[in-house]
Design an enzyme around this catalytic site. Structure first.
Site, mmCIF file in Angstrom:
data_model
loop_
_atom_site.group_PDB
_atom_site.id
_atom_site.type_symbol
_atom_site.label_atom_id
_atom_site.label_comp_id
_atom_site.label_asym_id
_atom_site.label_seq_id
_atom_site.Cartn_x
_atom_site.Cartn_y
_atom_site.Cartn_z
ATOM 1 N N CYS A 113 0.810 -1.224 0.000
ATOM 2 C CA CYS A 113 0.000 0.000 0.000
ATOM 3 C C CYS A 113 0.840 1.270 0.000
ATOM 4 O O CYS A 113 0.367 2.328 -0.414
ATOM 5 C CB CYS A 113 -0.955 -0.005 1.189
ATOM 6 S SG CYS A 113 -2.055 -1.434 1.232
ATOM 7 N N HIS A 248 -3.558 7.074 1.875
ATOM 8 C CA HIS A 248 -3.922 5.730 1.447
ATOM 9 C C HIS A 248 -5.321 5.436 1.961
ATOM 10 O O HIS A 248 -5.628 5.669 3.131
ATOM 11 C CB HIS A 248 -2.917 4.726 2.007
ATOM 12 C CG HIS A 248 -3.351 3.304 1.868
ATOM 13 N ND1 HIS A 248 -3.798 2.784 0.671
ATOM 14 C CD2 HIS A 248 -3.421 2.297 2.768
ATOM 15 C CE1 HIS A 248 -4.124 1.519 0.842
ATOM 16 N NE2 HIS A 248 -3.907 1.195 2.104
ATOM 17 N N ASN A 278 -10.102 -0.281 -0.581
ATOM 18 C CA ASN A 278 -8.645 -0.204 -0.492
ATOM 19 C C ASN A 278 -8.039 -0.757 -1.783
ATOM 20 O O ASN A 278 -8.088 -1.952 -2.032
ATOM 21 C CB ASN A 278 -8.169 -1.017 0.719
ATOM 22 C CG ASN A 278 -6.674 -0.969 0.922
ATOM 23 O OD1 ASN A 278 -5.917 -0.560 0.055
ATOM 24 N ND2 ASN A 278 -6.232 -1.414 2.090
#
Length: 321
Positions: A113, A248, A278
């Site tokens: 990520c 993020h 996500n």
């Protein structure tokens, strides 16, 4: 001073949008359960013929169009992904070929990520030292291909997509535009908190995502607030100077907790986790592109990018749009 200046951005999503209600038909979950814990309402999932490379190419092409450039103007591609098309070659080389480029460096970065922050910082260093003049930096993922669809604690969290920046080395950047400061970190001690249980040299199989959610949440808030403070100190700025945070997009609770630690309003945080879930390395450039296209992020705004992912890896970058 030479800086890497953003001259274009772009993004791409798969065709298939899956709501929480639709997901609940195949997974033991509910819309209320997902919304309450994550803030997610829907996600986009890659279908047949849609890959990390195809999404990355679409996002890169859109970023080139936004910059008014072609692949002939580019001499570097850095692509962040945890879900490459193949073990090798690098997905970046596929994107290079599909865009019509040849000869210049194109490589992948793996930091999950945080990947886009790692890729952006790497490209920035190469531009500032003269190794390249213009780069496409991409975050692209098809996380749906490595999810355990029987594990409702993880499979509801992720989606697929891609985002891209075109950055250009400029001397004495106008109005201080460009990447001002960045910091990257990693700590392998916590590798078992968010990981994939497979790989070429261990199981010989791709594996599936595994996560200890509570521990990840706790470390995310602490690590992100710390690295944001580091970047602000390096840049000689204060939290109140920031116009926008583009984080993020992991979990709405993490976004809120991080903003509060910095004393910033959630109105200054670009939130797309509700729409995209996500998307790992794609989430920061994807969210930035959304906010730029809808007029929130304007030229001259001071923007903080930040992310944390499996590894653990984490980082942040401050830039003037």
């Amino acid at each position: 001073m030479k800086r890497s200046v953003l001259v274009g951005s772009g993004s791409a999503l798969p065709k298939n949008c899956v709501s929480n209600e639709e997901l609940a038909k195949r997974v033991d979950t509910s819309d209320d359960w997902i919304r309450e814990r994550t803030g997610i309402t829907q996600r986009f999932l890659a279908g047949e013929g849609e890959t990390t490379a195809s999404l990355a190419t679409a996002a890169a092409s859109a970023a080139l169009d936004d910059a008014g450039l072609t692949i002939a103007d580019i001499d570097l591609i850095v692509l962040a992904t945890a879900t490459p098309d193949n073990t090798f070659p690098a997905t970046a080389t596929k994107v290079q070929h599909q865009l019509g480029g040849k000869g210049f460096p194109a490589f992948d970065v793996a930091a999950v990520c945080s990947g886009f922050l790692y890729a952006l910082t790497t490209a920035d260093a190469m531009l500032r030292t003269g190794m390249a003049k213009r780069a496409i930096v991409i975050g692209a993922e098809t996380f749906s291909r490595i999810l355990d669809w029987e594990d409702r604690t993880t499979c509801v969290l992720f989606g697929d997509g891609a985002g891209a920046f075109v950055i250009e080395a400029q001397d004495n950047a106008e109005s201080g535009a460009g990447i001002i400061a960045s910091r990257l970190h990693a700590d392998g001690e916590y590798g078992d908190m968010l990981f994939v249980d497979g790989g070429p040299s261990t199981t010989g199989e791709v594996g599936k995502v595994r996560m200890k959610g509570r521990e990840v949440f706790r470390h995310a808030v602490t690590n992100l607030s710390s690295v944001l403070s580091e970047v602000l100190e390096e840049a000689g700025c204060k939290a109140e100077d920031i116009d926008w945070i583009v984080p993020h997009q992991a979990n709405l609770r993490i976004l809120d907790a991080t903003a509060r630690k910095l004393g910033l309003s959630m109105e200054q945080v670009v939130v797309t986790v509700d729409q995209h879930a996500n998307t790992s390395a794609a989430s920061v450039p994807l969210a930035f592109d959304v906010a730029k296209k809808d007029g929130r992020i304007k030229k001259g705004d001071l923007v903080m990018l930040e992310a944390m992912g499996g590894g653990f890896t984490w980082g942040a970058a401050l830039m003037r749009a």
